[in-house]
Design an enzyme around this catalytic site. Structure first.
Site, PDB file in Angstrom:
ATOM      1  N   SER A  67       0.802  -1.233   0.000  1.00 53.86           N
ATOM      2  CA  SER A  67       0.000   0.000   0.000  1.00 53.86           C
ATOM      3  C   SER A  67       0.832   1.279   0.000  1.00 53.86           C
ATOM      4  O   SER A  67       0.286   2.356  -0.223  1.00 53.86           O
ATOM      5  CB  SER A  67      -0.945   0.019   1.193  1.00 53.86           C
ATOM      6  OG  SER A  67      -2.180  -0.512   0.813  1.00 53.86           O
ATOM      7  N   LYS A  70       0.531   3.389  -2.967  1.00 53.91           N
ATOM      8  CA  LYS A  70      -0.623   4.289  -3.147  1.00 53.91           C
ATOM      9  C   LYS A  70      -0.160   5.757  -3.097  1.00 53.91           C
ATOM     10  O   LYS A  70      -0.807   6.634  -3.662  1.00 53.91           O
ATOM     11  CB  LYS A  70      -1.697   3.988  -2.099  1.00 53.91           C
ATOM     12  CG  LYS A  70      -2.325   2.583  -2.330  1.00 53.91           C
ATOM     13  CD  LYS A  70      -3.309   2.180  -1.267  1.00 53.91           C
ATOM     14  CE  LYS A  70      -4.128   0.961  -1.631  1.00 53.91           C
ATOM     15  NZ  LYS A  70      -3.686  -0.324  -1.208  1.00 53.91           N
ATOM     16  N   TYR A 195      -2.763  -1.958 -10.699  1.00 57.11           N
ATOM     17  CA  TYR A 195      -2.757  -1.834  -9.236  1.00 57.11           C
ATOM     18  C   TYR A 195      -1.858  -2.913  -8.600  1.00 57.11           C
ATOM     19  O   TYR A 195      -1.040  -2.622  -7.731  1.00 57.11           O
ATOM     20  CB  TYR A 195      -4.202  -1.923  -8.714  1.00 57.11           C
ATOM     21  CG  TYR A 195      -4.294  -2.081  -7.221  1.00 57.11           C
ATOM     22  CD1 TYR A 195      -4.115  -0.986  -6.383  1.00 57.11           C
ATOM     23  CD2 TYR A 195      -4.521  -3.327  -6.637  1.00 57.11           C
ATOM     24  CE1 TYR A 195      -4.158  -1.132  -5.002  1.00 57.11           C
ATOM     25  CE2 TYR A 195      -4.572  -3.476  -5.269  1.00 57.11           C
ATOM     26  CZ  TYR A 195      -4.387  -2.379  -4.448  1.00 57.11           C
ATOM     27  OH  TYR A 195      -4.421  -2.531  -3.085  1.00 57.11           O
ATOM     28  N   TYR A 247      -4.303   3.004   7.591  1.00 55.32           N
ATOM     29  CA  TYR A 247      -5.575   2.276   7.610  1.00 55.32           C
ATOM     30  C   TYR A 247      -6.477   2.848   8.690  1.00 55.32           C
ATOM     31  O   TYR A 247      -6.486   4.060   8.924  1.00 55.32           O
ATOM     32  CB  TYR A 247      -5.338   0.768   7.806  1.00 55.32           C
ATOM     33  CG  TYR A 247      -4.283   0.172   6.912  1.00 55.32           C
ATOM     34  CD1 TYR A 247      -4.461   0.132   5.531  1.00 55.32           C
ATOM     35  CD2 TYR A 247      -3.112  -0.354   7.425  1.00 55.32           C
ATOM     36  CE1 TYR A 247      -3.491  -0.425   4.702  1.00 55.32           C
ATOM     37  CE2 TYR A 247      -2.145  -0.920   6.598  1.00 55.32           C
ATOM     38  CZ  TYR A 247      -2.345  -0.948   5.236  1.00 55.32           C
ATOM     39  OH  TYR A 247      -1.396  -1.493   4.423  1.00 55.32           O
ATOM     40  N   VAL A 265       1.193  -3.791   3.785  1.00 52.35           N
ATOM     41  CA  VAL A 265       1.103  -5.087   4.466  1.00 52.35           C
ATOM     42  C   VAL A 265       2.377  -5.932   4.348  1.00 52.35           C
ATOM     43  O   VAL A 265       2.469  -6.984   4.963  1.00 52.35           O
ATOM     44  CB  VAL A 265      -0.114  -5.929   4.008  1.00 52.35           C
ATOM     45  CG1 VAL A 265      -1.418  -5.306   4.455  1.00 52.35           C
ATOM     46  CG2 VAL A 265      -0.103  -6.174   2.511  1.00 52.35           C
TER      47      VAL A 265
END
Ligand code: GLU
Length: 311
Positions: A67, A70, A195, A247, A265
């Site tokens: 992530s 992102k 992605y 998160y 993660v």
């Protein structure tokens, strides 16, 4: 710019004290390739705004961005599409659900809450793929390499990509749902493939620390002295890192560390302390929220010791 601090000494002490503080943590296993990670690895890096980079621990370890990519997708999308186009398709509000939750999407049938949850980043990947087609991953790798200053360039870890792509029922569910309600008006499999590739880019903590320092330096990479993103993009990205980078534990992280950050993660966390430095940590065991247990402890210490909150 490191204020005369013995940054190497501080990192060495923090790494040695925190590397075993993984109590209760477990590495991610829902992506089979991540389940193979050596959970004892620990690496810590800092990159200051004068272009110096310091590392401690297992700093040669490569791990996938997950992530943390992102941040790359959002920075890139803001640069090529602009603020209005991007934020017409993803929101900018924190999310109290897990990163791969479908509940909020279904309840509102609207745009993903922010670009740092899976649904939001899949939409960004879709718009980038739609605009750039087959060039998209090469352009993104070049951009990510520029943000990190990595000589020779970053690469997609094909094993992680295949592993992720073949076990991605939840991400597929999110993407097909968004397509059905019109919030992902792009090819679903193409959006997902880009992605997954982004999530599978291999990095070390020194790469991430330099990326953090580029954001902390308002978009100018302090190592290569290349302007990577505009000041406005840097403000937007660090602003969102502050409120939704960890998160549904972003609030707790703000209390413990108080610096814009994004976790993944794989066990990495990248931080951008505006006007001060970039920091990155890697330790695979995760807490229930999906954040590195030892990583958060190390950053909490460093934030205090280095007075990264500015007080
Ligand atoms: N590739 C991971 C997924 O889509 C990223 C999750 C994360 O790091 O938060 O599930």
């Amino acid at each position: 710019m490191n204020d005369g601090l013995n940054l190497q000494g501080i990192l060495d002490r923090t790494a040695s004290d925190c590397r075993t503080m993984t109590g209760g943590g477990r590495q991610a296993t829902y992506i089979p390739e991540l389940a193979k990670t050596d959970t004892a690895l620990f690496s810590l890096s800092a990159a200051t705004l004068d272009g110096s980079v310091f590392s401690s621990g297992d700093s040669d370890s490569l791990f996938s961005m997950q992530s943390m990519s992102k941040v790359v997708a959002l920075s890139f999308a803001l640069e090529i599409f602009g603020h209005d186009y991007v934020f017409a398709r993803v929101g900018m509000e924190p999310c109290s659900e897990p990163f791969n939750s479908i509940m909020k999407l279904e309840m509102t049938s609207s745009t993903p809450l922010n670009p740092f949850i899976n649904s939001g980043s899949i939409v960004l990947a879709g718009m980038i793929e739609d605009r750039l087609g087959e060039r998209a991953i090469d352009d993104l790798l070049k951009f990510a390499s520029g943000m990190t200053g990595r000589r020779g360039g970053l690469k997609v870890n094909e094993r992680v990509y295949m592993s992720e792509s073949s076990t991605a029922d939840r991400n597929r569910a999110l993407a097909y749902f968004m397509h059905s309600v019109g919030t992902l008006p792009f090819g679903v499999e193409e959006s997902l493939s880009l992605y997954f590739k982004l999530c599978s880019i291999d990095v070390r903590t020194d790469d991430l620390a330099v990326m953090g320092s580029t954001l902390a330096n308002a978009g100018l990479n302090p190592v290569t002295e290349e302007r990577m993103i505009s000041i406005d993009t840097a403000y937007t990205v660090t602003g969102l890192m502050s409120v939704c980078g960890l998160y549904d534990e972003s609030g707790e992280f703000a209390v413990k560390v108080g610096v814009p950050a994004k976790s993944g993660v794989s066990g990495g966390i990248v931080c951008a302390a505006p006007g001060r430095m970039g920091l990155a940590v890697f330790s695979p065991p995760l807490d229930k929220g999906g954040n590195s247990v030892a990583g958060v402890k190390a950053l909490s210490r460093l934030s205090r010791e280095l007075k990264l909150r500015g007080m």
